[in-house]
Design a protein around this motif. Structure first.
Motif, short mmCIF file in Angstrom:
data_model
loop_
_atom_site.label_atom_id
_atom_site.label_comp_id
_atom_site.label_asym_id
_atom_site.label_seq_id
_atom_site.Cartn_x
_atom_site.Cartn_y
_atom_site.Cartn_z
N GLN A 15 3.29 -6.72 -8.27
CA GLN A 15 2.82 -6.14 -6.94
C GLN A 15 3.90 -6.84 -5.46
O GLN A 15 4.82 -6.76 -4.75
CB GLN A 15 1.93 -5.88 -6.49
CG GLN A 15 1.70 -5.45 -5.39
CD GLN A 15 0.34 -4.43 -4.72
OE1 GLN A 15 -0.84 -4.69 -5.55
NE2 GLN A 15 0.11 -3.58 -3.93
N LEU A 18 7.91 -7.24 -4.53
CA LEU A 18 8.33 -6.52 -3.48
C LEU A 18 8.83 -6.64 -2.34
O LEU A 18 8.37 -7.67 -1.28
CB LEU A 18 7.71 -4.73 -4.20
CG LEU A 18 7.04 -3.96 -5.67
CD1 LEU A 18 5.95 -3.21 -5.72
CD2 LEU A 18 8.21 -3.84 -5.95
N PRO A 21 5.27 -4.53 -0.58
CA PRO A 21 4.30 -4.61 -1.91
C PRO A 21 3.07 -3.20 -1.73
O PRO A 21 3.11 -2.74 -2.12
CB PRO A 21 3.74 -6.02 -1.24
CG PRO A 21 4.80 -6.70 -0.86
CD PRO A 21 4.93 -6.25 0.00
N GLN A 24 6.13 0.31 -1.53
CA GLN A 24 6.36 1.08 -2.93
C GLN A 24 5.60 0.57 -3.72
O GLN A 24 5.49 1.45 -5.08
CB GLN A 24 7.44 -0.69 -2.98
CG GLN A 24 8.91 -0.69 -1.96
CD GLN A 24 9.47 -1.59 -2.24
OE1 GLN A 24 9.64 -2.58 -2.17
NE2 GLN A 24 10.82 -1.14 -2.87
N TRP A 25 3.95 -0.19 -3.62
CA TRP A 25 3.55 -0.44 -5.49
C TRP A 25 2.65 1.29 -5.77
O TRP A 25 1.18 1.16 -5.38
CB TRP A 25 3.00 -1.28 -5.04
CG TRP A 25 1.78 -2.00 -6.62
CD1 TRP A 25 0.51 -1.31 -6.57
CD2 TRP A 25 2.62 -2.03 -7.83
NE1 TRP A 25 0.71 -1.98 -7.88
CE2 TRP A 25 1.69 -2.20 -8.63
CE3 TRP A 25 3.63 -2.01 -7.54
CZ2 TRP A 25 1.52 -3.11 -10.36
CZ3 TRP A 25 3.88 -3.36 -8.88
CH2 TRP A 25 2.94 -2.85 -10.77
N ALA A 31 8.90 2.13 -8.94
CA ALA A 31 8.44 -0.41 -8.62
C ALA A 31 6.96 -0.05 -10.27
O ALA A 31 6.72 -1.22 -11.29
CB ALA A 31 8.11 -1.04 -7.64
N GLU A 65 11.97 -8.15 -10.31
CA GLU A 65 11.95 -8.33 -8.51
C GLU A 65 13.30 -9.84 -8.54
O GLU A 65 13.16 -10.56 -7.28
CB GLU A 65 11.28 -8.23 -7.53
CG GLU A 65 11.14 -6.94 -7.55
CD GLU A 65 11.11 -5.72 -7.60
OE1 GLU A 65 12.22 -5.96 -6.43
OE2 GLU A 65 11.05 -5.21 -8.27
N ASP A 80 15.75 -4.83 -9.65
CA ASP A 80 14.18 -4.89 -10.61
C ASP A 80 13.32 -5.39 -11.05
O ASP A 80 12.52 -5.78 -11.86
CB ASP A 80 14.42 -2.71 -10.26
CG ASP A 80 14.30 -2.55 -9.37
OD1 ASP A 80 14.24 -2.40 -7.89
OD2 ASP A 80 14.79 -0.65 -9.42
#
Length: 221
Positions: A15, A18, A21, A24-25, A31, A65, A80
């Motif tokens: 996380q 990202l 974070p 996107q989590w 993700a 990432e 990713d």
């Protein structure tokens, strides 16, 4: 770009890496789903990824990432998962793009509106690197260009035999597969889920493409 990496301690470790974070989590999004899937492989490759390359495939290292410089002053391409894989006694630099229902972002036409000199130079560089004639069609997605280029650039940096760009999709109906297929059509390749297809690059390496269908159990974690 940092060059010192530390091992993860589970999916939650991903996380903080990202770009956003908090946003996107989220459960059911790429993700988080991708993190749980790759961590569940316990040091190996998710089976649907391994199946693309063959039964003797071995994961050497995977980096979540992973940022790849596109050799200009613009933003890095944030992959990713970047993986070094060994298959049939060949090493492969693999750039993985996770998807659930998210799109591949702007098309070339949208990204290239009123293009600055930097954008013109970047697009020219990407096309030359992956062997696509210019100008590319405007309806193909820009993300696929720089993700494929990331694999090639890291193949050169790590001196691997081949490069690969893999879409790891957890969509129940393979959403955005048509966009992936349109990109492969630029190489005169036919896209097929669960199958690797390949193209020889200008530098002599082989660039592989694959669409892997992820296990839906990870969507709820």
């Amino acid at each position: 770009m940092r060059k010192i990496y530390i091992p993860t301690s589970g999916a939650q470790s991903w996380q903080a890496l990202l770009a956003d974070p908090m946003k996107q989590w989220r459960t059911g999004y790429s993700a988080r789903t991708l993190a749980h899937c790759w961590e569940a492989a316990e040091g190996g490759l998710p089976p649907e990824i391994a199946d693309l390359f063959g039964s003797d495939t071995e994961l050497l290292i995977a980096i979540p990432e992973h940022k790849v410089s596109l050799r200009d002053a613009g933003r890095d391409s944030q992959t990713d998962v970047f993986a070094l894989v060994k298959s049939s006694n060949r090493t492969i630099a693999v750039a993985v793009e996770g998807k659930v229902n998210e799109s591949f972002g702007p098309t070339i036409s949208d990204w290239y509106v009123d293009a600055s000199l930097r954008k013109q130079q970047r697009l020219a560089f990407l096309c030359e690197l992956i062997g696509i004639e210019r100008p590319p069609p405007g309806d193909v997605h820009y993300q696929l260009f720089h993700r494929a280029a990331s694999a090639v650039l890291e193949a050169d940096r790590f001196k691997t035999d081949d490069a690969a760009m893999i879409v790891h999709s957890f969509s129940s109906d393979n959403k955005w597969f048509d966009a992936y297929a349109a990109f492969l059509d630029l190489f005169k390749l036919t896209a097929e889920a669960g199958k690797l297809v390949s193209r020889r690059l200008p530098d002599g390496r082989t660039l592989h493409f694959g669409w892997a269908e992820g296990d839906p159990q990870f969507l709820s974690l």
